[in-house]
Design a protein around this motif. Structure first.
Motif, PDB file in Angstrom:
ATOM      1  N   SER A 183      -8.734 -12.563   7.306  1.00 45.14           N
ATOM      2  CA  SER A 183      -7.547 -12.562   8.162  1.00 45.14           C
ATOM      3  C   SER A 183      -7.921 -12.625   9.636  1.00 45.14           C
ATOM      4  O   SER A 183      -8.995 -12.206  10.041  1.00 45.14           O
ATOM      5  CB  SER A 183      -6.747 -11.275   7.930  1.00 45.14           C
ATOM      6  OG  SER A 183      -6.492 -11.087   6.568  1.00 45.14           O
TER       7      SER A 183
ATOM      8  N   GLU B 142      -1.394  -2.159  -0.225  1.00 42.64           N
ATOM      9  CA  GLU B 142      -1.192  -2.816   1.070  1.00 42.64           C
ATOM     10  C   GLU B 142      -1.382  -1.834   2.218  1.00 42.64           C
ATOM     11  O   GLU B 142      -2.085  -2.125   3.192  1.00 42.64           O
ATOM     12  CB  GLU B 142       0.211  -3.439   1.118  1.00 42.64           C
ATOM     13  CG  GLU B 142       0.436  -4.561   0.114  1.00 42.64           C
ATOM     14  CD  GLU B 142       0.766  -4.094  -1.312  1.00 42.64           C
ATOM     15  OE1 GLU B 142       0.933  -4.963  -2.179  1.00 42.64           O
ATOM     16  OE2 GLU B 142       0.840  -2.873  -1.566  1.00 42.64           O
TER      17      GLU B 142
ATOM     18  N   GLY C 269      -0.336  -5.073   9.500  1.00 40.26           N
ATOM     19  CA  GLY C 269      -0.861  -6.173   8.700  1.00 40.26           C
ATOM     20  C   GLY C 269       0.286  -7.078   8.294  1.00 40.26           C
ATOM     21  O   GLY C 269       1.348  -6.598   7.909  1.00 40.26           O
TER      22      GLY C 269
ATOM     23  N   PHE D 120      -3.959  -9.238  11.181  1.00 38.52           N
ATOM     24  CA  PHE D 120      -3.815  -7.824  11.515  1.00 38.52           C
ATOM     25  C   PHE D 120      -3.724  -7.724  13.032  1.00 38.52           C
ATOM     26  O   PHE D 120      -4.512  -8.352  13.744  1.00 38.52           O
ATOM     27  CB  PHE D 120      -5.018  -7.007  11.035  1.00 38.52           C
ATOM     28  CG  PHE D 120      -5.110  -6.902   9.542  1.00 38.52           C
ATOM     29  CD1 PHE D 120      -4.526  -5.840   8.873  1.00 38.52           C
ATOM     30  CD2 PHE D 120      -5.767  -7.866   8.795  1.00 38.52           C
ATOM     31  CE1 PHE D 120      -4.603  -5.740   7.494  1.00 38.52           C
ATOM     32  CE2 PHE D 120      -5.848  -7.780   7.428  1.00 38.52           C
ATOM     33  CZ  PHE D 120      -5.260  -6.712   6.770  1.00 38.52           C
TER      34      PHE D 120
ATOM     35  N   PHE E 204      -2.974 -11.190   3.133  1.00 39.91           N
ATOM     36  CA  PHE E 204      -2.855 -10.757   4.518  1.00 39.91           C
ATOM     37  C   PHE E 204      -3.410 -11.869   5.399  1.00 39.91           C
ATOM     38  O   PHE E 204      -4.564 -12.262   5.265  1.00 39.91           O
ATOM     39  CB  PHE E 204      -3.606  -9.448   4.761  1.00 39.91           C
ATOM     40  CG  PHE E 204      -2.833  -8.248   4.321  1.00 39.91           C
ATOM     41  CD1 PHE E 204      -1.899  -7.653   5.164  1.00 39.91           C
ATOM     42  CD2 PHE E 204      -3.011  -7.721   3.051  1.00 39.91           C
ATOM     43  CE1 PHE E 204      -1.158  -6.561   4.758  1.00 39.91           C
ATOM     44  CE2 PHE E 204      -2.279  -6.619   2.637  1.00 39.91           C
ATOM     45  CZ  PHE E 204      -1.351  -6.035   3.486  1.00 39.91           C
TER      46      PHE E 204
ATOM     47  N   LEU F 233       1.572  -9.747   5.685  1.00 40.66           N
ATOM     48  CA  LEU F 233       1.394 -10.329   4.364  1.00 40.66           C
ATOM     49  C   LEU F 233       2.278 -11.568   4.289  1.00 40.66           C
ATOM     50  O   LEU F 233       3.467 -11.502   4.578  1.00 40.66           O
ATOM     51  CB  LEU F 233       1.808  -9.313   3.290  1.00 40.66           C
ATOM     52  CG  LEU F 233       1.517  -9.703   1.849  1.00 40.66           C
ATOM     53  CD1 LEU F 233       0.013  -9.659   1.581  1.00 40.66           C
ATOM     54  CD2 LEU F 233       2.242  -8.756   0.905  1.00 40.66           C
TER      55      LEU F 233
END
Length: 145
Positions: A133, A48, A83, A97, A94, A85
């Motif tokens: 994302s 991650e 980020g 961001f 994810f 999750l």
């Protein structure tokens, strides 16, 4: 720059317990482990954190190329990335961001131009473009001297 496509090879070595060793040719090995949120030990890079780092690193390198092509001088860029999750569409992934870019330029650089180039760097970053994302960019431009 080499012709596309480019290929990047990484191998991961792990046992039933302990760190995972990441290996690629020509650089030092890297150890990773699950993050604390997934029961890991903490204090190590995780998949991650590596993904979030890749977004930040790619942004800075993309900005470097964009600024060079535009002949805009600058001295420092700090890119902090978070980020998120979460569960989406029945999968843990994810979902977004958030990038905050702080750029330092000489006094004669127009702030509007610097912001445009920061935004362009975000739009051409190949890591961001490879992810589904949502990306959110905030910018801060200061002038040194």
């Amino acid at each position: 720059m080499q012709e596309l496509p480019h290929h990047y090879a990484v191998a991961a070595f792990g046992k039933s317990e302990g760190d995972v060793r990441l290996v690629t040719e020509g650089v030092a090995d890297l150890s990773s482990a699950p993050p604390v949120e997934f029961g890991g030990p903490g204090g190590r890079w995780s998949p991650e954190s590596l993904l979030v780092a890749a977004v930040a690193d790619c942004f800075v390198l993309s900005f470097r190329a964009v600024a060079r092509a535009s002949k805009m001088p600058w001295s420092d860029l700090h890119c902090a990335v978070t980020g998120t999750l979460d569960r989406a569409d029945g999968k843990t992934r994810f979902t977004e961001f958030t990038l905050h870019a702080r750029l330092v330029t000489p006094p004669d650089v127009e702030t509007a131009k610097a912001v445009r180039l920061l935004e362009k760097a975000e739009s051409v970053c190949l890591i961001s473009n490879s992810l589904s994302s949502t990306m959110h960019l905030t910018t801060e431009v200061t002038h040194a001297g």
